[in-house]
Design a protein around this motif. Structure first.
Motif, PDB file in Angstrom:
ATOM      1  N   CYS A   1       0.766  -1.189  -0.049  1.00 35.08           N
ATOM      2  CA  CYS A   1      -0.041   0.096  -0.100  1.00 35.08           C
ATOM      3  C   CYS A   1       0.945   1.227   0.134  1.00 35.08           C
ATOM      4  O   CYS A   1       1.811   1.501   0.647  1.00 35.08           O
ATOM      5  N   ARG A   2       0.474   2.240  -0.750  1.00 37.40           N
ATOM      6  CA  ARG A   2       1.175   3.463  -0.911  1.00 37.40           C
ATOM      7  C   ARG A   2       1.024   4.373   0.291  1.00 37.40           C
ATOM      8  O   ARG A   2       1.775   5.342   0.524  1.00 37.40           O
ATOM      9  N   ARG A   3       0.175   4.223   1.149  1.00 34.60           N
ATOM     10  CA  ARG A   3      -0.503   5.139   2.145  1.00 34.60           C
ATOM     11  C   ARG A   3       0.121   4.935   3.455  1.00 34.60           C
ATOM     12  O   ARG A   3       0.446   3.612   3.940  1.00 34.60           O
ATOM     13  N   GLU A   4       0.508   6.292   4.215  1.00 34.81           N
ATOM     14  CA  GLU A   4       1.190   6.064   5.467  1.00 34.81           C
ATOM     15  C   GLU A   4       0.364   5.389   6.244  1.00 34.81           C
ATOM     16  O   GLU A   4      -0.909   5.756   6.639  1.00 34.81           O
ATOM     17  N   PRO A   5       0.510   4.518   7.189  1.00 39.60           N
ATOM     18  CA  PRO A   5      -0.302   3.894   8.303  1.00 39.60           C
ATOM     19  C   PRO A   5      -0.469   4.895   9.401  1.00 39.60           C
ATOM     20  O   PRO A   5       0.185   5.661   9.587  1.00 39.60           O
ATOM     21  N   ARG A   6      -1.828   4.649  10.049  1.00 38.49           N
ATOM     22  CA  ARG A   6      -1.918   5.131  11.138  1.00 38.49           C
ATOM     23  C   ARG A   6      -1.219   4.300  12.468  1.00 38.49           C
ATOM     24  O   ARG A   6      -1.594   3.158  12.484  1.00 38.49           O
ATOM     25  N   VAL A   7      -0.636   4.876  13.306  1.00 41.01           N
ATOM     26  CA  VAL A   7       0.119   4.299  14.449  1.00 41.01           C
ATOM     27  C   VAL A   7      -0.522   4.588  15.838  1.00 41.01           C
ATOM     28  O   VAL A   7      -0.694   5.719  16.069  1.00 41.01           O
ATOM     29  N   GLU A   8      -0.775   3.604  16.626  1.00 41.50           N
ATOM     30  CA  GLU A   8      -1.742   3.948  17.894  1.00 41.50           C
ATOM     31  C   GLU A   8      -1.452   2.597  18.912  1.00 41.50           C
ATOM     32  O   GLU A   8      -0.849   1.800  18.616  1.00 41.50           O
ATOM     33  N   ASN A   9      -1.756   2.967  20.148  1.00 37.63           N
ATOM     34  CA  ASN A   9      -1.677   2.009  21.109  1.00 37.63           C
ATOM     35  C   ASN A   9      -0.485   1.678  21.276  1.00 37.63           C
ATOM     36  O   ASN A   9      -0.119   0.411  21.214  1.00 37.63           O
ATOM     37  N   ILE A  10       0.475   2.403  21.764  1.00 35.71           N
ATOM     38  CA  ILE A  10       1.948   2.258  21.945  1.00 35.71           C
ATOM     39  C   ILE A  10       2.137   1.493  23.523  1.00 35.71           C
ATOM     40  O   ILE A  10       1.521   2.318  24.442  1.00 35.71           O
ATOM     41  N   GLU A  11       2.733   0.788  23.684  1.00 36.61           N
ATOM     42  CA  GLU A  11       2.948  -0.076  24.963  1.00 36.61           C
ATOM     43  C   GLU A  11       4.350  -0.484  25.038  1.00 36.61           C
ATOM     44  O   GLU A  11       4.880  -0.848  23.873  1.00 36.61           O
ATOM     45  N   LEU A  12       4.908  -0.499  26.238  1.00 35.88           N
ATOM     46  CA  LEU A  12       6.305  -0.861  26.493  1.00 35.88           C
ATOM     47  C   LEU A  12       6.105  -2.246  27.489  1.00 35.88           C
ATOM     48  O   LEU A  12       5.778  -2.083  28.578  1.00 35.88           O
ATOM     49  N   ASP A  13       6.257  -3.286  26.770  1.00 39.64           N
ATOM     50  CA  ASP A  13       6.125  -4.520  27.206  1.00 39.64           C
ATOM     51  C   ASP A  13       7.250  -5.434  27.217  1.00 39.64           C
ATOM     52  O   ASP A  13       7.546  -5.910  26.152  1.00 39.64           O
ATOM     53  N   HIS A  14       7.923  -5.846  27.955  1.00 41.08           N
ATOM     54  CA  HIS A  14       9.239  -6.987  28.036  1.00 41.08           C
ATOM     55  C   HIS A  14      10.089  -6.409  27.098  1.00 41.08           C
ATOM     56  O   HIS A  14      10.636  -7.361  26.307  1.00 41.08           O
ATOM     57  N   GLY A  15      10.708  -5.286  27.352  1.00 43.12           N
ATOM     58  CA  GLY A  15      11.874  -4.705  26.414  1.00 43.12           C
ATOM     59  C   GLY A  15      11.640  -4.487  25.008  1.00 43.12           C
ATOM     60  O   GLY A  15      12.208  -4.454  24.181  1.00 43.12           O
ATOM     61  N   ALA A  16      10.318  -4.165  24.807  1.00 43.92           N
ATOM     62  CA  ALA A  16       9.869  -3.792  23.252  1.00 43.92           C
ATOM     63  C   ALA A  16       8.620  -3.027  23.414  1.00 43.92           C
ATOM     64  O   ALA A  16       7.678  -2.873  24.339  1.00 43.92           O
ATOM     65  N   TYR A  17       8.454  -2.181  22.196  1.00 42.00           N
ATOM     66  CA  TYR A  17       7.427  -0.872  22.186  1.00 42.00           C
ATOM     67  C   TYR A  17       6.571  -2.035  21.123  1.00 42.00           C
ATOM     68  O   TYR A  17       6.963  -2.417  20.023  1.00 42.00           O
ATOM     69  N   ARG A  18       5.210  -1.914  21.631  1.00 44.28           N
ATOM     70  CA  ARG A  18       4.290  -2.656  20.737  1.00 44.28           C
ATOM     71  C   ARG A  18       3.438  -1.768  20.232  1.00 44.28           C
ATOM     72  O   ARG A  18       2.660  -0.863  20.785  1.00 44.28           O
ATOM     73  N   PHE A  19       3.196  -1.807  18.719  1.00 42.04           N
ATOM     74  CA  PHE A  19       2.302  -0.809  18.235  1.00 42.04           C
ATOM     75  C   PHE A  19       1.081  -1.533  17.482  1.00 42.04           C
ATOM     76  O   PHE A  19       1.329  -2.723  17.049  1.00 42.04           O
ATOM     77  N   GLU A  20      -0.033  -0.764  17.101  1.00 42.07           N
ATOM     78  CA  GLU A  20      -0.952  -1.247  16.452  1.00 42.07           C
ATOM     79  C   GLU A  20      -1.036  -0.201  15.387  1.00 42.07           C
ATOM     80  O   GLU A  20      -1.396   1.028  15.374  1.00 42.07           O
ATOM     81  N   LEU A  21      -0.896  -0.937  13.901  1.00 36.32           N
ATOM     82  CA  LEU A  21      -1.057   0.046  12.741  1.00 36.32           C
ATOM     83  C   LEU A  21      -2.330  -0.381  12.005  1.00 36.32           C
ATOM     84  O   LEU A  21      -2.830  -1.408  12.251  1.00 36.32           O
TER      85      LEU A  21
END
Length: 401
Positions: free
Chosen positions: A323-343
């Protein structure tokens, strides 16, 4: 607060009440308050004398003249409330492939799209929508052709437009050179007696340039407390006075003086917005000697840079094509040494998770800082310790009545 910065008044109906500042407290002249109250006490409405409110056609914000954008227009404001709900209804009731621009067209009963008056009022219930600090929706009556307002109240709102535009026009004039500034108060700068208007050249001539003489000094030190920030020009926007010292919350070092707008943007706006859209943000953060020596940024910017990286590189697949469109990024969480995102991709109703480890985020931060450091070296503006300056703070100009 936005309106106070824009023109320094509180507009009640068609009465503009000026705000004054004394010892960092804002207040109003009681005589102005009583005058406004008397006008409202004497105000009379004839429920039988009404006029029809024609909803203006929809206009994209980008198509509007910047000089007209934000102009006091009560009909446009009421219409914007209607178009907002008409668009929401249109999108909620249709799948993506069936959405169109029908919600922008005036339909039955003078309402946009398929929105009904009852739906609009139900969606607006509980909101504090006001014009001139009055509630127009509570006075609207309906017929098959469209909404109606009492003529006397519509005349009041017309006078509100005129009064608001007059005080905005006055507040746009630089108090020194009389040049005209932007509508939204970009030239407005706080002073001990309230906001004044100074164009960037006049601000540069009025306030000192910060030369980094508190670099490496802790924010809680006696030296910082004894040095006033309000005599300096904000180094980020270079347009207005800097009343506060900004500092790094992670390491405690002073970063420099900032105006209220830039300081709020750094401290309270989303971190990715500050890095992406605020010119000079990286160099300002590196004014902290602790961050500069480690070539890093405060912790809250690590997730922001990971987010910006995903926005620039991550795409979902559509029939084996990106897809050519920039995704929307939300729900940032720091869990067990990693940042978890929902795109998500609004256009294709797609959602997918993505993880960026703390180590990967730290590498992105290092790359970002190295690039900012290289840009600073090429422009000969690398942060470096300076000798302390004892220049006295300049005097305040007085705003022309």
């Amino acid at each position: 607060m936005v309106r106070l910065r824009q023109h320094g008044h509180f507009v009640l109906g068609d009465i503009a009440v000026r705000c004054y500042e004394y010892r960092s407290k804002r207040t109003y002249d009681e005589r102005d308050i009583r005058r406004a109250a008397q006008v409202f006490a004497d105000f009379r409405l004839d429920p039988g004398d009404v006029i029809e409110v024609q909803v203006p056609p929809y206009r994209e914000r980008d198509d509007q003249d910047p000089e007209e954008r934000g102009r006091a227009d009560w009909r446009e404001r009421v219409a914007s409330w209607m178009y907002w709900h008409a668009r929401d209804k249109h999108q909620l009731e249709r799948p993506h492939e069936e959405r169109d621009d029908n919600w922008q067209r005036i339909g039955v009963g003078g309402m946009p799209g398929e929105l009904t008056w009852e739906e609009f009022i139900a969606a607006s219930s509980g909101s504090r929508r006001s014009i001139g600090n009055t509630r127009p929706l509570e006075l609207v009556t309906r017929s098959d052709s469209g909404p109606f307002l009492p003529r006397a109240y519509a005349d009041l709102l017309d006078r509100w437009e005129q009064v608001t535009e007059e005080i905005v026009a006055k507040a746009r004039i630089c108090s020194r050179c009389r040049a005209q500034g932007p509508r939204w108060g970009a030239w407005r700068t706080p002073s001990p007696l309230g906001y004044i208007t100074l164009c960037p050249p006049c601000s540069g001539a009025t306030f000192q340039r910060y030369t980094g003489h508190l670099r490496g000094v802790l924010y809680e030190s006696a030296r910082t407390r004894s040095t006033r920030a309000d005599g300096y020009l904000c180094p980020m926007c270079a347009e207005t006075r800097a009343p506060v010292w900004d500092h790094c919350y992670d390491r405690g070092y002073v970063r420099g003086p900032l105006c209220g707008s830039c300081n709020t943007c750094e401290g309270k706006s989303p971190a990715h917005y500050f890095l992406r859209d605020k010119e000079g943000s990286a160099l300002h953060l590196l004014e902290c000697c602790g961050c500069l020596e480690r070539r890093t940024l405060p912790a809250r910017y690590h997730a922001a840079l990971a987010r910006m990286h995903l926005e620039a590189t991550e795409r979902h697949l559509i029939r084996s094509r990106r897809c050519r469109r920039e995704p929307r990024v939300e729900n940032i969480e720091l869990d067990h040494g990693a940042y978890r995102f929902e795109l998500s991709c609004w256009w294709h109703d797609a959602r997918w998770p993505k993880t960026v480890t703390v180590v990967e985020a730290a590498m992105l931060v290092r790359e970002f800082v190295d690039q900012a450091f290289a840009d600073a070296q090429s422009n000969a503006v690398v942060p470096a310790p300076r000798a302390a300056s004892d220049n006295p703070s300049p005097g305040w100009p007085r705003e022309t009545p």
